[in-house]
Design a protein around this motif. Sequence first.
Motif, mmCIF file in Angstrom:
data_model
loop_
_atom_site.group_PDB
_atom_site.id
_atom_site.type_symbol
_atom_site.label_atom_id
_atom_site.label_comp_id
_atom_site.label_asym_id
_atom_site.label_seq_id
_atom_site.Cartn_x
_atom_site.Cartn_y
_atom_site.Cartn_z
ATOM 1 N N UNK A 1 0.851 -1.193 0.000
ATOM 2 C CA UNK A 1 0.000 0.000 0.000
ATOM 3 C C UNK A 1 0.889 1.247 0.000
ATOM 4 N N UNK A 2 0.590 2.172 -0.888
ATOM 5 C CA UNK A 2 1.395 3.379 -0.991
ATOM 6 C C UNK A 2 1.106 4.331 0.165
ATOM 7 N N UNK A 3 2.080 5.205 0.418
ATOM 8 C CA UNK A 3 1.984 6.113 1.561
ATOM 9 C C UNK A 3 0.769 7.022 1.441
ATOM 10 N N UNK A 4 0.499 7.519 0.217
ATOM 11 C CA UNK A 4 -0.635 8.430 0.082
ATOM 12 C C UNK A 4 -1.956 7.743 0.379
ATOM 13 N N UNK A 5 -2.049 6.444 0.067
ATOM 14 C CA UNK A 5 -3.256 5.690 0.416
ATOM 15 C C UNK A 5 -3.356 5.511 1.918
ATOM 16 N N UNK A 6 -2.205 5.223 2.558
ATOM 17 C CA UNK A 6 -2.198 5.089 4.021
ATOM 18 C C UNK A 6 -2.621 6.395 4.689
ATOM 19 N N UNK A 7 -2.097 7.497 4.174
ATOM 20 C CA UNK A 7 -2.453 8.800 4.749
ATOM 21 C C UNK A 7 -3.943 9.055 4.595
ATOM 22 N N UNK A 8 -4.473 8.756 3.399
ATOM 23 C CA UNK A 8 -5.903 8.966 3.163
ATOM 24 C C UNK A 8 -6.744 8.098 4.098
ATOM 25 N N UNK A 9 -6.334 6.838 4.301
ATOM 26 C CA UNK A 9 -7.074 5.951 5.202
ATOM 27 C C UNK A 9 -7.025 6.456 6.638
ATOM 28 N N UNK A 10 -5.850 6.857 7.078
ATOM 29 C CA UNK A 10 -5.729 7.361 8.446
ATOM 30 C C UNK A 10 -6.528 8.652 8.628
ATOM 31 N N UNK A 11 -6.498 9.488 7.612
ATOM 32 C CA UNK A 11 -7.289 10.722 7.664
ATOM 33 C C UNK A 11 -8.774 10.383 7.750
ATOM 34 N N UNK A 12 -9.199 9.358 6.997
ATOM 35 C CA UNK A 12 -10.599 8.938 7.024
ATOM 36 C C UNK A 12 -10.968 8.354 8.383
ATOM 37 N N UNK A 13 -10.062 7.568 8.972
ATOM 38 C CA UNK A 13 -10.344 6.969 10.275
ATOM 39 C C UNK A 13 -10.499 8.053 11.342
ATOM 40 N N UNK A 14 -9.596 9.023 11.308
ATOM 41 C CA UNK A 14 -9.695 10.125 12.280
ATOM 42 C C UNK A 14 -11.001 10.880 12.094
ATOM 43 N N UNK A 15 -11.328 11.149 10.831
ATOM 44 C CA UNK A 15 -12.581 11.859 10.546
ATOM 45 C C UNK A 15 -13.778 11.041 10.996
ATOM 46 N N UNK A 16 -13.742 9.724 10.733
ATOM 47 C CA UNK A 16 -14.849 8.848 11.130
ATOM 48 C C UNK A 16 -15.044 8.860 12.638
ATOM 49 N N UNK A 17 -13.924 8.793 13.370
ATOM 50 C CA UNK A 17 -14.022 8.802 14.834
ATOM 51 C C UNK A 17 -14.613 10.116 15.325
ATOM 52 N N UNK A 18 -14.100 11.229 14.785
ATOM 53 C CA UNK A 18 -14.582 12.544 15.227
ATOM 54 C C UNK A 18 -16.056 12.747 14.885
ATOM 55 N N UNK A 19 -16.433 12.401 13.645
ATOM 56 C CA UNK A 19 -17.827 12.582 13.229
ATOM 57 C C UNK A 19 -18.746 11.660 14.020
ATOM 58 N N UNK A 20 -18.299 10.423 14.264
ATOM 59 C CA UNK A 20 -19.112 9.480 15.043
ATOM 60 C C UNK A 20 -19.321 9.977 16.463
ATOM 61 N N UNK A 21 -18.247 10.459 17.074
ATOM 62 C CA UNK A 21 -18.368 11.004 18.434
ATOM 63 C C UNK A 21 -19.313 12.207 18.430
ATOM 64 N N UNK A 22 -19.145 13.073 17.439
ATOM 65 C CA UNK A 22 -19.995 14.259 17.348
ATOM 66 C C UNK A 22 -21.461 13.860 17.128
#
Length: 458
Positions: A1-22
Motif C-alpha cells: 500500500x502506498x503512503x498516500x493511500x495510508x495517509x488517506x485511510x488514516x485521515x478517514x479513520x480520524x474523521x470517522x471517529x470525530x464525526x461518530x463522536x460528534x
Amino acid sequence: MKIKTKIALRYSIVTAVLVTVFATIIYFVSAHDRKIEFYDDLYKEGISKANLFFEAKASPETMHSIYKNNIEYIDEVEVAIYDTQFGLLYHDAKDIDIVKETPELIRNVINSKKNIDFYVGKYQAVGFIFHYNASRYVVTAAAYDGYGYNKLHRLVVNLAVLTFGCIILSFLLGYFLARRALKPVSMMSDKMKDITAKNLHLRLLNYNQYDEFGELAASFNKTLDIIESSFESQKMFVSNVSHELRTPLATLIGEIDYALLKERTVGDYINTLQNSKYDAARLIKLVNGLLDLAKASYEESKISMSEVRIDEIVLDAREDVLKSNSLYKVELQFSHPTESDAELIITGNEYLLKTAFANLMENNCKFSDNKKSTVKISSEENVIHLSFTDTGIGIPAEDLGNIFKPFYRGKNKEFIDGNGIGLALVDKVIRIHKGKISIDSVTDMGTVFNIDMPNIRQ
C-alpha cells in the motif's frame, strides 16, 4: 500500500471517529431534550385538563369524548385526578390506565416538593399537586411520545448518512491532499532513477530548503557527494596502485629475462639478484603501505582503541626506523617535564600511531642531507604537541595543498624514490585520533610537521 493511500485511510479513520463522536453526542443531547420537553408537555396537558375539570366544570362525559376523539389522530395524554385520600375524581381511560396509580404513588406525589416524572414501559408519566379552592389534588398524566421518537429516528438516519458521507469525502480529500503533498517525493524518485554510476554528478535541485523534502534532497545530495568522492578516490586508487605495482614488477621481470637470455658470470647473477631484491623490497614496502592505509580507512568504531603513552610510541617508532636504515638519525627532545603521566596518555591505536610517527621520521631523514629527524614532545593543558623537523630540501608551496592525498608526489619525487602513501596514511591516522596536523616548510631550509592531539584529561 502506498503512503498516500495510508495517509488517506488514516485521515478517514480520524474523521470517522470525530464525526461518530460528534453524531453520538448530538443523538444523546437530542434524546435528552426530547424527554425533558415531553415531560413539560405532559405537565401542561395535566394542568389544562385539571383546569377544564375544576374551573370550567366540564363533565366527565365531555372530557372522555374529547379524549376519545383525539386519540384516533394523535398520541393523546391520559390524565387522572385524585384527591389526597386516593379517591378517584376523574380518569381519561380507566379501562386502559397506563399509570395504574397506587396509594404509595399518591403519597410520593404529595410528599414530594416538586413534580415527579417516571417511565411506565414505553410511556412517560408525571405526577404533581394541583391546588384548587384551598384544596390539594393529585394529577397524573401519561402518554407515548410518538412524534418525538419519529423525529429522533429521522435524526439517527440523517446522522448515519452524514457520517458515511463525511468518511467517503474525507478519504477522497485526504487522498488528493496526500498525493499533492507527496508529489515532490514522486519527482525525487523519478530523478533518482536517472542517477547511476556513470552520472554521479547529477543532483536533486530546486527544492525548498526549509521544508522536509528540501532537507531530504539536501541529505541525498550530500550522500551523493560522498559516494561520488569515494568512486573517484577508488578510481584514482586503482589507477595509482596499478601504476605503482606495474613498474617494479616490470623491472623485476626484465632483470630475470635479462639473466635468462644467456649464461652470465657469477658477478652478473649477483647483480641481477641484488636488483631483483631491491625491486621486491619496493613491492613489499608498497604493499605494506597499502595495508596500513586500508587499516586507517576502517570505521573508527571497528578500530581497537586503548590508553597509550605517546612518548613510548615515539620511542618504538624511532627504534623501528633506525633498524630499517642504519644511516638515519632520530633525535628526541622533551620540551617540558610533565607533572602527570596522564598528560602524555591518549586513547588510540598503538600500531597506527607508531606507523604514522615512523613515516614522518623517515620522511624527514629521506629529504635531508644529514639524514636526521628531530622530534619534540611537549604537553600543554589538555593537548600533546609533537613536531618532526628536518633541515632538508623543503616542500614547494604549490605542493603543500596536495601533500596528504594518496599517491600524490610533488616536485621532490626526482630526489628520492617513494609511492605517495606515507603522508596520506599519517593524515588519516591523526584525524582518527581527533588530532590536527600542519606543515611549515621553506624550500632548501627544511620542513616541520606539527601535530596536536588531545590527551585523556580533556
